[in-house]
Design an enzyme around this catalytic site. Sequence first.
Site: not given
Length: 456
Positions: A112, A240, A314-315, A358-359, A402
Amino acid sequence: MTSAEISKNLFASTTTLVDYSELKKVDDTTEAVLEKFLDDLKNDVDISRLPHEQAHAEIFEALKQRVDKISNETCDPGEENSFFVCDLGEIERLYKNWKVELPRVQPFYAVKCNPDMKIINKLASLGANFDCASKLEIDKVLTSGVHPDRIIYANPCKAASFIRYAANNNVLKSTFDNVEELHKIKKFHPNSELFLRIATDDSTAQCRLSTKYGCEMERVDSLLACIKELGLNLVGVSFHVGSGASDFSSLYKATRDARIVFDKAANDYGLPPLKTLDVGGGFQLESFKEASAVLRLALEEYFPISSNVDIIAEPGRYLVASAFTLAANVIAKRKLNEVESMIYVNDGVYGNMNCILFDHQEPTPRTLWHNENFHYDDFGSTSSQPIDSCPYKVSMWGPTCDGLDCITKEHYMKHDLVVGDWLYFPNLGAYTSSAATPFNGFDQTADIIYINSNEI
């Protein structure tokens, strides 16, 4: 008493049940030992030193060749669109550094983070496995020729049709954190190799995950009982600690909690000995030495080599963030006074800088092309704070209509940028292009120029 001595007393063997309340009695001592260990790490002058230099010469040459071909006055619509340079050699260097710092831990790349097929193929060739969260991600990895036993379906809450898809394609490894998920798995994929995902303290992380996923330690018994009742195959524990954490004691504590679940499963519920620990993701290059040092300590104490437990992780961002550089064109400018301007570029928060929203990333704009010259190697061409060498104050905006599409409300530049100039943003390979949208009619499927693709 050292942390190792505490561990030895609490875990005389890997099959001795540890009472969580008993562990709490010595928690203060453990905290003190761990705090000293973390302080020693922070005082280590080498702990923040990066393992290698980026391939700046090759990155600049790729940027230069592309920009040289574009004339702002004659180009066709879209020819001046933003684009990436991806250094596949950087991914290889990062993977090799992982194996140096965490030799026991097999990485399962979090697709992802950046699902680019060349990245997947590169990592597969290096020996990485893959963390997938959906049918499409699994399909991408399988299409690259990766065997299904190199995939973990690391989404604790899955659609029934996706579970059936995983079963039909022999993807066995899967995470869960609730009883309802176990009943779905029993119905659609009873041969799954299951990982019980526990909640962690991710309060210092920029991107928290335990608010959505993970079973609290107090509820673990209900899941183990359900596993026993349904006759499912529990093989391990996962966790995690979130991304961008500033307190790596969470890695230590989560590993300790995982040990408790391992022992509880065997001793309280008579389940077969668990064989794999999944320590999740959240690793970042800038803090990787510190995080890996804490994780090594935790593994040595709670999951030593003699325990015969496999360790996986899970890097995502660690493996790809620094491999991508984004170039964007200045498409408009509104001058407010002699030293203040609003700058508009052709990428933004709805495109390849959605990571701002979002990050929680803060992309760094640097001057690439201005006044008929390239400035890639002028790393001081920008500052987040006012300094004498960067007198031009700008706010920077994306191309949509926007008002939310703001890259930075305040930044300071060495050059007085004009329409047609180019900027570049380093280290934008994680959670960027994977979530870009065509909002407002702006195509954000950016071209990618690959360099160093033959390094193995």
